[in-house]
Write an enzyme that holds these catalytic residues in place. Structure first.
Site, PDB file in Angstrom:
ATOM      1  N   GLU A   1     -19.275   2.426 -21.125  1.00 37.41           N
ATOM      2  CA  GLU A   1     -18.144   3.329 -21.379  1.00 37.41           C
ATOM      3  C   GLU A   1     -16.864   2.805 -20.740  1.00 37.41           C
ATOM      4  OE1 GLU A   1     -19.410   7.300 -20.249  1.00 37.41           O
ATOM      5  OE2 GLU A   1     -20.278   7.595 -22.226  1.00 37.41           O
TER       6      GLU A   1
ATOM      7  N   GLU B   1     -26.295   6.267 -26.313  1.00 40.23           N
ATOM      8  CA  GLU B   1     -26.383   7.505 -25.532  1.00 40.23           C
ATOM      9  C   GLU B   1     -26.078   8.678 -26.444  1.00 40.23           C
ATOM     10  OE1 GLU B   1     -24.237   8.056 -21.848  1.00 40.23           O
ATOM     11  OE2 GLU B   1     -24.460   5.946 -21.338  1.00 40.23           O
TER      12      GLU B   1
HETATM   13  C1  BG6 Z   1     -22.041   9.063 -20.046  1.00 40.47           C
HETATM   14  C2  BG6 Z   1     -22.547   8.100 -19.029  1.00 40.47           C
HETATM   15  O1  BG6 Z   1     -20.762   9.357 -19.659  1.00 40.47           O
HETATM   16  O2  BG6 Z   1     -22.633  10.299 -20.193  1.00 40.47           O
HETATM   17  C3  BG6 Z   1     -23.795   8.511 -18.310  1.00 40.47           C
HETATM   18  O3  BG6 Z   1     -22.639   6.786 -19.501  1.00 40.47           O
HETATM   19  C4  BG6 Z   1     -23.803  10.018 -18.145  1.00 40.47           C
HETATM   20  O4  BG6 Z   1     -23.842   7.816 -17.109  1.00 40.47           O
HETATM   21  C5  BG6 Z   1     -23.819  10.645 -19.524  1.00 40.47           C
HETATM   22  O5  BG6 Z   1     -24.834  10.493 -17.369  1.00 40.47           O
HETATM   23  C6  BG6 Z   1     -23.940  12.160 -19.537  1.00 40.47           C
HETATM   24  O6  BG6 Z   1     -22.988  12.729 -18.707  1.00 40.47           O
HETATM   25  P1  BG6 Z   1     -23.375  13.731 -17.541  1.00 40.47           P
HETATM   26  O7  BG6 Z   1     -22.118  13.954 -16.827  1.00 40.47           O
HETATM   27  O8  BG6 Z   1     -23.892  14.951 -18.200  1.00 40.47           O
HETATM   28  O9  BG6 Z   1     -24.395  13.042 -16.727  1.00 40.47           O
END
Ligand code: BG6
Length: 476
Positions: A182, A374
Site C-alpha cells: 500500500e 487484500e
Molecule cells: C491494509 C493493510 O491497510 O488493510 C493491512 O495492508 C491492514 O496491514 C488491512 O491490516 C486492514 O486494515 P485494519 O486497519 O482493519 O487492520
C-alpha cells in the site's frame, strides 16, 4: 457444476503481514521497527501519523505488534490450517529488521534468513506459493533515527541491498514479490506508512513526495534486481485501492473525485507506466514541492512491475467541499459517507460493485495483470457455548466480493489470484485491536494481549475450503 470463470491456474489463498502476526519482536536477532513503536490506545493515531515523535518504548503502554499472534513460533500449525483450506498461495511479508536488524548493515542476520527459509519451505511442502512483500509498513527504527527514514536518498541503497539479499536467499522458494505494501498510504499515515516524522516547520507535502520519490526509485531498482537474480521472478506494486465516487454529478464534485483518485494512483502510475504522470508537474507546483532527483532516475523508473496488486475493502466518495469534519477514514484514506451502501462496524463502506469498478479502471489504465491481495471484513466475532464461531456476515461479504471479481474477469481482465486479508485473525493495522477480526481461523487473544492463542476454525473456514475446491464456483 458449470465451468469456472476463474482460470485453471488462479491462485487462491490469504494474506498476513509480519508485524501484525509474528510477534517475537526481539527474538532471533530482530531489530525494533516503526510498527513496534505504535501503541494501542489513545496516542496511537498521533504516533501513526508522525505527529507525535515516539523513538522510545514506554512502560505504561501496550504494543500489539510485540506478541501479535505468535506466528513466529506457530507458523507450522498455521500453514497446515491454510493448506487444509486448499490454499495455493499465501501472502506474508518479510520483516526487514529480521534480515538487517538496523537496516544499514552489510551482512544479513543468519537467524532471520533461516526463519524465512523455513517458513517458505513449509509453504512449498504443502503446495502453497509464497507471495512475499518486502516492506509491509515496518521500517527498522535505526534508519528512522539515523537517517530520517525515506527522507534520505541513502534509503535507496539500504532497501535495494535488502531486496537483493532476499531475492538471492529465497531464490527457488519465492517467485512472487511485492516491493512496498500500500505504497500510497505514506501520504495518509506517514509514520506507519514510511517512517516519517515531522518537525514544526516542515512542508509536509514536500517531505512526503521526496520520500515517495526515493521509494519509487528503490522499487524500480528492486524490480530490476529481482529479474536479474531470476528471470522467473514476478514483481508487483501494491495499491491501497478503492475508487472515489463523486458525491454528486456536480462537475466540481466529479473533479474532486478525479483528483482524489490521482492522489493514490500517482504511485502506481510511476510503477506500472515507468514515468511520472503528466499531472505531477502542476500538483507539485501548487503544493510548493520540488522533488530532488538524481541524473539517471528517469531511466531507473522505466523498470516497471510485472503485475499490479491492490487491496480493496471499500469504495470512497469525494466532493468539492469535503473536509476533516464531514469525512472519516476507511482504510486510512478519508472519504465521505456514501448513503447508498452499508458500512462495517468500523464505518468502512461495503461495496462489491465498487470492486468491479476499481478493477476495470485499473486494467483500463495499466493493461497489466491484476492481483487482489487484500480484501475482507473486519468484524467482532462471538464464540458460542459450543465453542463455534458462526461468521455468516464474513461469508456474505467475501461471497459478494468474489462474485464481483468474477464479473471483472468476465469483463476481460486478467487476474492472477485472490488472497483475502487476515486469513487468520491478527492485529489490526489501524486500531491495534485484536477484536477487529478478518480470519477464517479464530485466535484466542484480546485487545490487551490476554488469551491462550489457541486457533479455532470458524464457519467461514469450511465455506472458503469449498470455494477453493470449486475454483470459485461454489459460493453458497
Ligand atoms: C491494509 C493493510 O491497510 O488493510 C493491512 O495492508 C491492514 O496491514 C488491512 O491490516 C486492514 O486494515 P485494519 O486497519 O482493519 O487492520
Amino acid at each position: 457444476m458449470a465451468e469456472s470463470i476463474f482460470p485453471a491456474d488462479f491462485l487462491w489463498g490469504g494474506a498476513i503481514a509480519a508485524n501484525q502476526a509474528e510477534g517475537a519482536y526481539l527474538e532471533g536477532g530482530k531489530g525494533i521497527t516503526t510498527v513496534d513503536m505504535i501503541p494501542h490506545g489513545k496516542d496511537r493515531m498521533a504516533v501513526k501519523l508522525g505527529v507525535e515523535k515516539r523513538f522510545a518504548l514506554r512502560d505504561d503502554e501496550f504494543y500489539p505488534s510485540h506478541g501479535a499472534i505468535d506466528f513466529y513460533h506457530r507458523y507450522k500449525e498455521d500453514i497446515a490450517l491454510m493448506a487444509e483450506m486448499g490454499f495455493t498461495v499465501f501472502r506474508t511479508s518479510i520483516a526487514w529488521s529480521r534480515i538487517f536488524p538496523n537496516g544499514d548493515e552489510q551482512q544479513p542476520n543468519a537467524a532471520g534468513i533461516a526463519f524465512y527459509r523455513d517458513l517458505f519451505s513449509e509453504c512449498k511442502k504443502h503446495g502453497i506459493e509464497p507471495l512475499v512483500t518486502l516492506c509491509h509498513f515496518d521500517v527498522p527504527m535505526h534508519l528512522v533515527r539515523e537517517y530520517g527514514s525515506w527522507r534520505s536518498r541513502k534509503m535507496v541503497d539500504f532497501f535495494t541491498h535488502y531486496a537483493r539479499t532476499c531475492f538471492e536467499a529465497f531464490d527457488g522458494l519465492v517467485k512472487y514479490w511485492l516491493t512496498f505494501n500500500e505504497i500510497n498510504i505514506m501520504l495518509h499515515s506517514p509514520f506507519s506508512g514510511a517512517g516519517l516524522v515531522f518537525e514544526k516547520d516542515d512542508n509536509k507535502e514536500q517531505v512526503k513526495y521526496q520520500a515517495a520519490h526515493h521509494e519509487l526509485v528503490a522499487s524500480a531498482l528492486a524490480t530490476k534486481i529481482a529479474h536479474e537474480v531470476n528471470p522467473e521472478n514476478q514483481v508487483g506494486c501494491m495499491l491501497a485501492g478503492g475508487n472515489f465516487y463523486p458525491y454528486s454529478c456536480k462537475p466540481e464534485d466529479v473533479w474532486a473525485a478525479l483528483e482524489k483518485d490521482r492522489e493514490n494512483l500517482f504511485f502506481i502510475d510511476v510503477q506500472a507506466r515507468g514515468a511520472y504522470p503528466s499531472y505531477a508537474r502542476r500538483l507539485f507546483k501548487e503544493k510548493g514541492i520540488v522533488v530532488e532527483m538524481e541524473p539517471g532516475d528517469s531511466e531507473i523508473l522505466k523498470d516497471t512491475v510485472d503485475f499490479v496488486s491492490f487491496s480493496y475493502y471499500a469504495s470512497r466518495c469525494a466532493s468539492a467541499d469535503m473536509n476533516d469534519n464531514n469525512s472519516n477514514a476507511a482504510n486510512i484514506v478519508k472519504s465521505l459517507k456514501n448513503p447508498y451502501i452499508e458500512a462495517s462496524e468500523w464505518g468502512w463502506g461495503i461495496d462489491p460493485l465498487g470492486l468491479r469498478i476499481t478493477m476495470n479502471m485499473m486494467y483500463d489504465r495499466y493493461q497489466k495483470p491484476l492481483f487482489l491481495v487484500e480484501n475482507g471484513l473486519g468484524a467482532k466475532d462471538v464464540v458460542n457455548e459450543q465453542g463455534e464461531i458462526n461468521d455468516d456476515y464474513r461469508i456474505s461479504y467475501l461471497r459478494e466480493h468474489i462474485k464481483a471479481m468474477g464479473e471483472a474477469i468476465e469483463d476481460g481482465i486478467p487476474v492472477m489470484g485472490y488472497t483475502s486479508w487476515g486469513c487468520i485473525d491478527l492485529v489490526s493495522a489501524s486500531t491495534g485491536e485484536m477484536s477487529k477480526r478478518y480470519g477464517f481461523v479464530y485466535v484466542d487473544r484480546d485487545d490487551q494481549g490476554n488469551g491462550t492463542l489457541a486457533r479455532t476454525r470458524k464457519k467461514s473456514f469450511h465455506w472458503y475450503k469449498k470455494v477453493i475446491a470449486s475454483n470459485g464456483m461454489d459460493l453458497d
